[in-house]
Design a protein around this motif. Structure first.
Motif, PDB file in Angstrom:
ATOM      1  N   ASP A 289      82.763  24.956  46.643  1.00 53.41           N
ATOM      2  CA  ASP A 289      81.485  24.272  46.811  1.00 53.41           C
ATOM      3  C   ASP A 289      80.509  25.226  47.504  1.00 53.41           C
ATOM      4  O   ASP A 289      80.856  25.858  48.511  1.00 53.41           O
ATOM      5  CB  ASP A 289      81.717  23.007  47.663  1.00 53.41           C
ATOM      6  CG  ASP A 289      80.494  22.132  47.730  1.00 53.41           C
ATOM      7  OD1 ASP A 289      80.510  21.063  47.099  1.00 53.41           O
ATOM      8  OD2 ASP A 289      79.522  22.515  48.424  1.00 53.41           O
ATOM      9  N   ASP A 291      77.754  26.518  49.878  1.00 52.98           N
ATOM     10  CA  ASP A 291      77.336  26.054  51.207  1.00 52.98           C
ATOM     11  C   ASP A 291      75.812  25.888  51.271  1.00 52.98           C
ATOM     12  O   ASP A 291      75.062  26.736  50.768  1.00 52.98           O
ATOM     13  CB  ASP A 291      77.777  27.071  52.274  1.00 52.98           C
ATOM     14  CG  ASP A 291      79.301  27.207  52.310  1.00 52.98           C
ATOM     15  OD1 ASP A 291      79.989  26.196  52.053  1.00 52.98           O
ATOM     16  OD2 ASP A 291      79.790  28.336  52.555  1.00 52.98           O
ATOM     17  N   PHE A 293      73.618  24.225  49.800  1.00 53.49           N
ATOM     18  CA  PHE A 293      72.909  24.411  48.525  1.00 53.49           C
ATOM     19  C   PHE A 293      71.575  23.650  48.527  1.00 53.49           C
ATOM     20  O   PHE A 293      70.597  24.089  47.917  1.00 53.49           O
ATOM     21  CB  PHE A 293      73.812  23.936  47.378  1.00 53.49           C
ATOM     22  CG  PHE A 293      73.331  24.348  46.021  1.00 53.49           C
ATOM     23  CD1 PHE A 293      73.057  25.676  45.736  1.00 53.49           C
ATOM     24  CD2 PHE A 293      73.140  23.414  45.020  1.00 53.49           C
ATOM     25  CE1 PHE A 293      72.611  26.060  44.479  1.00 53.49           C
ATOM     26  CE2 PHE A 293      72.689  23.790  43.764  1.00 53.49           C
ATOM     27  CZ  PHE A 293      72.426  25.112  43.501  1.00 53.49           C
ATOM     28  N   LYS A 295      69.566  23.358  50.946  1.00 48.60           N
ATOM     29  CA  LYS A 295      68.585  24.225  51.627  1.00 48.60           C
ATOM     30  C   LYS A 295      68.027  25.261  50.651  1.00 48.60           C
ATOM     31  O   LYS A 295      66.830  25.579  50.679  1.00 48.60           O
ATOM     32  CB  LYS A 295      69.286  24.982  52.767  1.00 48.60           C
ATOM     33  CG  LYS A 295      69.043  24.411  54.117  1.00 48.60           C
ATOM     34  CD  LYS A 295      69.500  25.461  55.126  1.00 48.60           C
ATOM     35  CE  LYS A 295      69.667  24.858  56.506  1.00 48.60           C
ATOM     36  NZ  LYS A 295      70.438  25.741  57.373  1.00 48.60           N
ATOM     37  N   ASN A 297      67.822  25.034  47.381  1.00 42.77           N
ATOM     38  CA  ASN A 297      66.895  24.325  46.483  1.00 42.77           C
ATOM     39  C   ASN A 297      65.567  24.072  47.178  1.00 42.77           C
ATOM     40  O   ASN A 297      64.497  24.279  46.600  1.00 42.77           O
ATOM     41  CB  ASN A 297      67.488  22.974  46.076  1.00 42.77           C
ATOM     42  CG  ASN A 297      68.346  23.062  44.823  1.00 42.77           C
ATOM     43  OD1 ASN A 297      68.130  23.920  43.984  1.00 42.77           O
ATOM     44  ND2 ASN A 297      69.310  22.178  44.716  1.00 42.77           N
ATOM     45  N   HIS A 302      64.212  24.470  42.576  1.00 37.42           N
ATOM     46  CA  HIS A 302      65.339  24.015  41.760  1.00 37.42           C
ATOM     47  C   HIS A 302      65.767  25.087  40.756  1.00 37.42           C
ATOM     48  O   HIS A 302      66.959  25.250  40.457  1.00 37.42           O
ATOM     49  CB  HIS A 302      64.923  22.725  41.047  1.00 37.42           C
ATOM     50  CG  HIS A 302      66.062  21.850  40.693  1.00 37.42           C
ATOM     51  ND1 HIS A 302      66.679  21.923  39.473  1.00 37.42           N
ATOM     52  CD2 HIS A 302      66.717  20.893  41.399  1.00 37.42           C
ATOM     53  CE1 HIS A 302      67.665  21.039  39.449  1.00 37.42           C
ATOM     54  NE2 HIS A 302      67.698  20.397  40.600  1.00 37.42           N
ATOM     55  N   ASP A 306      69.425  26.579  40.085  1.00 41.45           N
ATOM     56  CA  ASP A 306      70.078  26.682  38.769  1.00 41.45           C
ATOM     57  C   ASP A 306      70.554  28.115  38.510  1.00 41.45           C
ATOM     58  O   ASP A 306      71.646  28.334  37.995  1.00 41.45           O
ATOM     59  CB  ASP A 306      69.089  26.296  37.653  1.00 41.45           C
ATOM     60  CG  ASP A 306      68.967  24.790  37.523  1.00 41.45           C
ATOM     61  OD1 ASP A 306      69.632  24.078  38.295  1.00 41.45           O
ATOM     62  OD2 ASP A 306      68.212  24.325  36.650  1.00 41.45           O
TER      63      ASP A 306
HETATM   64  N1  LIG Z   1      69.325  23.423  41.301  1.00 46.59           N
HETATM   65  C1  LIG Z   1      70.248  22.472  41.165  1.00 46.59           C
HETATM   66  N2  LIG Z   1      70.607  21.717  42.208  1.00 46.59           N
HETATM   67  C2  LIG Z   1      71.561  20.787  42.044  1.00 46.59           C
HETATM   68  C3  LIG Z   1      72.180  20.562  40.802  1.00 46.59           C
HETATM   69  N3  LIG Z   1      73.080  19.564  40.967  1.00 46.59           N
HETATM   70  C4  LIG Z   1      73.032  19.182  42.255  1.00 46.59           C
HETATM   71  N4  LIG Z   1      72.110  19.922  42.931  1.00 46.59           N
HETATM   72  C5  LIG Z   1      71.702  19.846  44.338  1.00 46.59           C
HETATM   73  O1  LIG Z   1      72.778  20.274  45.158  1.00 46.59           O
HETATM   74  C6  LIG Z   1      72.502  19.785  46.485  1.00 46.59           C
HETATM   75  C7  LIG Z   1      73.793  19.407  47.151  1.00 46.59           C
HETATM   76  O2  LIG Z   1      73.504  19.110  48.448  1.00 46.59           O
HETATM   77  P1  LIG Z   1      74.561  18.576  49.497  1.00 46.59           P
HETATM   78  O3  LIG Z   1      75.570  17.696  48.806  1.00 46.59           O
HETATM   79  O4  LIG Z   1      73.810  17.996  50.628  1.00 46.59           O
HETATM   80  O5  LIG Z   1      75.377  19.824  49.934  1.00 46.59           O
HETATM   81  P2  LIG Z   1      74.932  21.201  50.568  1.00 46.59           P
HETATM   82  O6  LIG Z   1      73.482  21.270  50.874  1.00 46.59           O
HETATM   83  O7  LIG Z   1      75.445  22.285  49.695  1.00 46.59           O
HETATM   84  O8  LIG Z   1      75.711  21.205  51.918  1.00 46.59           O
HETATM   85  P3  LIG Z   1      77.234  21.491  52.164  1.00 46.59           P
HETATM   86  O9  LIG Z   1      77.991  21.262  50.896  1.00 46.59           O
HETATM   87  O10 LIG Z   1      77.633  20.521  53.234  1.00 46.59           O
HETATM   88  O11 LIG Z   1      77.339  22.905  52.619  1.00 46.59           O
HETATM   89  C8  LIG Z   1      71.532  18.598  46.336  1.00 46.59           C
HETATM   90  O12 LIG Z   1      70.286  18.991  46.867  1.00 46.59           O
HETATM   91  C9  LIG Z   1      71.418  18.434  44.815  1.00 46.59           C
HETATM   92  O13 LIG Z   1      70.114  18.036  44.418  1.00 46.59           O
HETATM   93  C10 LIG Z   1      71.762  21.373  39.708  1.00 46.59           C
HETATM   94  O14 LIG Z   1      72.255  21.255  38.570  1.00 46.59           O
HETATM   95  N5  LIG Z   1      70.814  22.316  39.919  1.00 46.59           N
END
Ligand SMILES: Nc1nc2c(ncn2[C@@H]2O[C@H](COP(=O)(O)OP(=O)(O)OP(=O)(O)O)[C@@H](O)[C@H]2O)c(=O)[nH]1
Length: 414
Positions: A289, A291, A293, A295, A297, A302, A306
């Motif tokens: 996963d 870390d 992510f 932030k 975005n 976005h 991607d």
């Molecule tokens: N750009 C993009 N973002 C995505 C996609 N699918 C999910 N996300 C984003 O991934 C992010 C996941 O955020 P969180 O579940 O809070 O996890 P995180 O910010 O990585 O934090 P931790 O996992 O705790 O380190 C969300 O902002 C989603 O909108 C995608 O296909 N493309």
């Protein structure tokens, strides 16, 4: 590819079609020009030939180009029976009446398949050498890779040894095993979405086509058939298989990263696990996963997110070879990876994590640093879904411990 056409407008359209399919195009507008070109170069992959040229009004260019062994499609404005018969008596790929825009759609289809057919093998089963040779010649004109044999038993053997065979053309009357028995045997091992069968027979019994099809054939041709009919049925079956393959691929592939999707991972994962366990191969199921992510975005947009998902996926493909890789959703990935021993597998995944954290990813003018956390389950005998839950718990632990690290599941889930 060689395009022979005296109308500039039509020649431009054909050129565009060919270039859209990645053909390199050489254009000629007369027989004299064609002769000049072929003196220096004759390794063209295909040619389209206008039937009437200013200096060769009666199809003379066709025989000239065919004599250089270049597979050719004839484009003609003439629709009369005599011209059609004359063209079809020559070993051309096809002829296309230039009636309307459909003609160019049809040409595009032919040129698309002319390139693709090389990777598709067809097996011809017929005890008559002459009949076999005739079909082989027709298939070679369309660039197929061809296997031939004279008995059903040998055909079944060839099929097991050559998975590139996508279509079988079988005669009905053969010693030992006839075409219908062969089709029946084929269907015990090969489904219709993977292999097509066309039955052929010279026997004028109207029940035969139904018998062939009820025994698993996809189509039937009565001998003698004209090349046009053979090609229509052949290509229809090949296109059906291709369309099914595309649909299956789309249903099992993650659209953004082109890794397996969740569905495909669940469909295939248990099979891999069973194989590792029965062969006593060490393996790990890992959840990855990204870390923080969200932030990334939020800070870079976005599209940057991607881009990172795509780069991470190609990085996984490059470094985690021999593993089943999937994007389960969002920024979460699953990896099923075999290895020599447990420690070596863990090190491999940890090296991957380290390498990713050390190399910033370029996006537009930014250098984006990103890391991943990994949860692992090793050599478990539990069902895939339970292993994923355990890997997810370990992943959560890795996040809790500060991210950018690996955590191995300590829960025994055998
Ligand atoms: N750009 C993009 N973002 C995505 C996609 N699918 C999910 N996300 C984003 O991934 C992010 C996941 O955020 P969180 O579940 O809070 O996890 P995180 O910010 O990585 O934090 P931790 O996992 O705790 O380190 C969300 O902002 C989603 O909108 C995608 O296909 N493309």
């Amino acid at each position: 590819m060689l395009v022979v056409e005296d109308s500039l407008a039509i020649s431009k359209i054909i050129q565009q079609i060919a270039e859209s399919l990645n053909y390199d195009v050489t254009v000629a507008a007369s027989l004299t020009e064609v002769k000049g070109i072929l003196e220096h170069k004759n390794d063209f992959y295909a040619a389209t030939l206008d039937y009437s040229l200013p200096d060769a009004q009666d199809g003379e260019v066709i025989e000239h180009v065919l004599s250089h062994g270049i597979p050719s499609v004839v484009m003609t404005g003439r629709m009369d029976e005599k011209t059609r018969n004359k063209i079809l008596s020559l070993p051309v790929i096809d002829y296309i009446p230039k009636e309307n825009s459909q003609a160019f759609m049809y040409l595009k289809r032919i040129l698309f398949w002319q390139k693709r057919n090389k990777g598709t093998a067809v097996l011809v089963v017929d005890d008559s050498k002459a009949a076999r040779n005739h079909i082989v010649e027709l298939l070679k004109r369309r660039n197929f890779t061809v296997f031939v044999t004279d008995t059903g038993k040998k055909a079944l053997d060839l099929l097991t040894r050559n998975p590139t065979i996508k279509l079988v053309v079988t005669d009905l009357e053969m010693p030992e095993m006839d075409g219908i028995e062969l089709t029946n045997e084929i269907r015990k091992h090969y489904s219709r979405d993977k292999l097509a069968v066309i039955g052929i027979s010279g026997v004028s019994n109207s029940m035969l086509s139904a018998r062939f099809i009820k025994n698993g054939a996809d189509d039937f041709l009565r001998k003698p058939f004209c090349p046009e009919e053979f090609y229509c049925r052949l290509m229809q079956n090949i296109e059906n298989l291709y369309n099914i393959e595309q649909i299956q691929k789309a249903a099992n592939t993650d659209y953004l990263t082109e890794l397996h999707n969740r569905r495909s991972f669940f469909t295939n994962g248990q099979g891999y696990i069973n194989k590792y366990l029965s062969n006593e191969v060490h393996y790990a199921l890992a959840m990855l996963d990204i870390d923080f992510f969200k932030k990334i975005n939020d800070e870079y947009g976005h599209d940057a997110g991607d881009h990172i998902l795509k780069v991470l996926s190609s990085f996984m493909r490059k470094h985690l070879t021999s593993a089943l890789l999937a994007r389960l959703g969002g920024e979460e990935f699953a990896v099923l990876i075999p290895g020599i021993e447990q420690e070596q597998i863990v090190n491999r995944l940890d090296d991957f994590r380290r390498a990713l954290a050390a190399a910033p990813i370029h996006f537009e003018q930014h250098q984006i640093h990103c890391s991943i956390s990994i949860g692992i389950v090793l050599n478990s005998r539990a069902p895939l879904s339970e292993q994923l839950t355990a890997a997810d718990v370990a992943l959560y632990q890795a996040k809790e411990n500060g991210r950018n690290q690996i955590c191995i599941s300590n829960k025994t889930i055998d």
